[in-house]
Enzyme design. Structure first.
Site, PDB file in Angstrom:
ATOM      1  N   SER A 191      42.930  37.929  39.696  1.00  0.00           N
ATOM      2  CA  SER A 191      41.790  38.237  40.565  1.00  0.00           C
ATOM      3  C   SER A 191      41.095  36.947  41.012  1.00  0.00           C
ATOM      4  CB  SER A 191      40.840  39.186  39.843  1.00  0.00           C
ATOM      5  OG  SER A 191      39.900  39.730  40.724  1.00  0.00           O
ATOM      6  N   ASP A 348      44.623  48.797  45.533  1.00  0.00           N
ATOM      7  CA  ASP A 348      43.798  47.610  45.348  1.00  0.00           C
ATOM      8  C   ASP A 348      43.448  47.038  46.717  1.00  0.00           C
ATOM      9  OD1 ASP A 348      42.609  45.222  44.590  1.00  0.00           O
ATOM     10  OD2 ASP A 348      44.412  44.359  43.694  1.00  0.00           O
ATOM     11  N   HIS A 378      43.560  47.537  40.683  1.00  0.00           N
ATOM     12  CA  HIS A 378      43.038  46.198  40.445  1.00  0.00           C
ATOM     13  C   HIS A 378      42.488  46.060  39.021  1.00  0.00           C
ATOM     14  CE1 HIS A 378      41.576  42.260  41.624  1.00  0.00           C
ATOM     15  NE2 HIS A 378      40.532  42.518  40.855  1.00  0.00           N
TER      16      HIS A 378
END
Length: 408
Positions: A191, A348, A378
């Site tokens: 991320s 996501d 995610h």
């Protein structure tokens, strides 16, 4: 007593309404994901209320609650030596497996945790567990970077912390101290950590003074651009749990220490409209109509405003700074990148960031593995510990470690 019997079903109905979200049928552990998301939303709303009354910044409160909850968990590390150190002023956590009699040097991974540049820590059990398992499975030295967080500092300090710690570790004498093979080092992150890993890798590739460079980069559902918040994955997953679109935009604004009044303008791409001259030269580097396969584009249409607000870029120039948005790097920089692994999830908003970066790297001549999961969401890779244990987490983590094991 009669009132209680009326009140209880009403509360149950309200709770179910708050928890329930319509999710794609392919999402694994859907009810568990709904519960996780409902909990996170409730905590976030509480933190925003505290912020509203100016008692504390909502991100500080949220991170405090995350770390407090995390202290309730205990993660074993019997087979890995875990120590805390400081690399060029940056705190790190180092995971070292026991040495083998027939082995002189180990491979290594520099890992940068996610959390929107504002949450989590190398010391939380979620990342402690991930790095421990990586160290055990790969028989590798794992360096987890404890960069400073928003709102304590904002861009570019997170980037500078990750870069300083990595460059310090890449020094031959430091590698020798940890018995690391200088030819078998990867840089990785998930991320926002994937964002930092990609940006650091780009910077290292241009540093002529380095004698040791990463052999690989491995990016887990990385956030790579703030140019277009209407890519197909942003449109498709705008309300998906864990990271809906408005939350990602708010993370960007906090990272840049910007004004949250700009959120709506960013959402409709006013900052990169056709009349915003500063953005014109970057448009070709993020043309998802040519970078994405048709299976991802589906029937979504580009959102390109003919007129917008150039003052947004003037107020937040970092929106076009490649240290913050690695997907906008020039081809000459991409050609210098090492062999790359990118993991993406269908459910996501950041799916297309990773897919587009994979395509741009591939076009630049870099060997790329795009590992896409249709049933995952995610953040799933760190959710492997009860009560936030997901089959998607085990599935993605195993695939990621398998690729590192085969290529590092």
């Amino acid at each position: 007593m009669r009132a209680v019997w009326v009140l209880l079903p009403a509360l149950a109905a309200l709770s179910a309404y708050y928890v329930y979200l319509p999710l794609p049928g392919t999402v694994s552990d859907s009810w568990k994901l709904m519960l996780l998301d409902a909990t996170f939303r409730a905590v976030q709303q509480t933190c925003h209320l505290i912020h509203y009354f100016r008692l504390s910044h909502h991100l500080i409160v949220l991170n405090y609650l995350i770390c407090t909850f995390d202290k309730l968990k205990s993660v074993s590390s019997e087979h890995v030596n875990i120590t805390d150190a400081v690399f060029d002023g940056v705190e790190v956590r180092v995971f070292e497996p026991p040495g083998k009699p027939d082995e002189t040097l180990k491979r290594s991974v520099v890992y940068i945790h996610g959390g929107g540049w504002a949450l989590a820590s190398a010391r939380t059990s979620l990342y402690n567990n991930l790095c421990r398992i990586m160290s055990e499975s790969l028989n590798a030295v794992v360096v987890s970077v404890e960069y400073r967080l928003v709102p304590e500092v904002c861009f570019p300090e997170q980037f500078h912390d990750a870069l300083r710690a990595t460059k310090h570790f890449l020094q031959p004498d430091i590698l020798a101290e940890y018995s690391v093979d200088p030819n078998r080092i990867a840089i990785s992150g998930d991320s926002a950590g994937g964002n930092l890993a990609a940006a650091v890798c780009q910077q290292l590739s241009k540093d002529e003074h380095l004698t040791v460079r990463p052999k690989l980069q491995a990016l887990i559902y990385p956030v790579l651009q703030a140019f277009d918040f209407n890519t197909p994955s942003y449109q498709q997953n705008m309300n998906m749990p864990v990271l809906p679109r408005y939350v990602m935009i708010n993370y960007w604004i906090d990272y840049f220490n910007g004004n949250h009044d700009l959120a709506h303008s960013l959402l409709i791409n006013n900052h990169t409209a056709l009349d915003v001259g500063q953005a014109l030269s970057y448009r070709g580097r993020l043309n998802w109509t040519s970078l994405l396969p048709s299976s991802f584009k589906k029937n979504y249409k580009p959102v390109v405003q003919p007129t917008g607000k150039a003052e947004i870029i003037q107020e937040i120039p970092a929106l076009l700074d490649v240290r913050a948005v690695p997907l906008l790097a020039e081809n000459e920089t991409l050609q210098l990148q090492p062999k790359t692994y990118i993991l993406t999830c269908e459910n996501d908003v950041l799916r297309d960031d990773g897919v587009m970066y994979a395509k741009r790297l591939e076009n630049a001549g870099v060997e790329v593995t795009l590992d896409h999961f249709d049933d995952c969401f995610h953040g799933c890779m760190i959710f492997t510990i009860w009560p936030t244990d997901f089959s998607a987490g085990i599935q993605t983590r195993n695939s990621y470690i398998k690729w590192l094991d085969e290529n590092l």
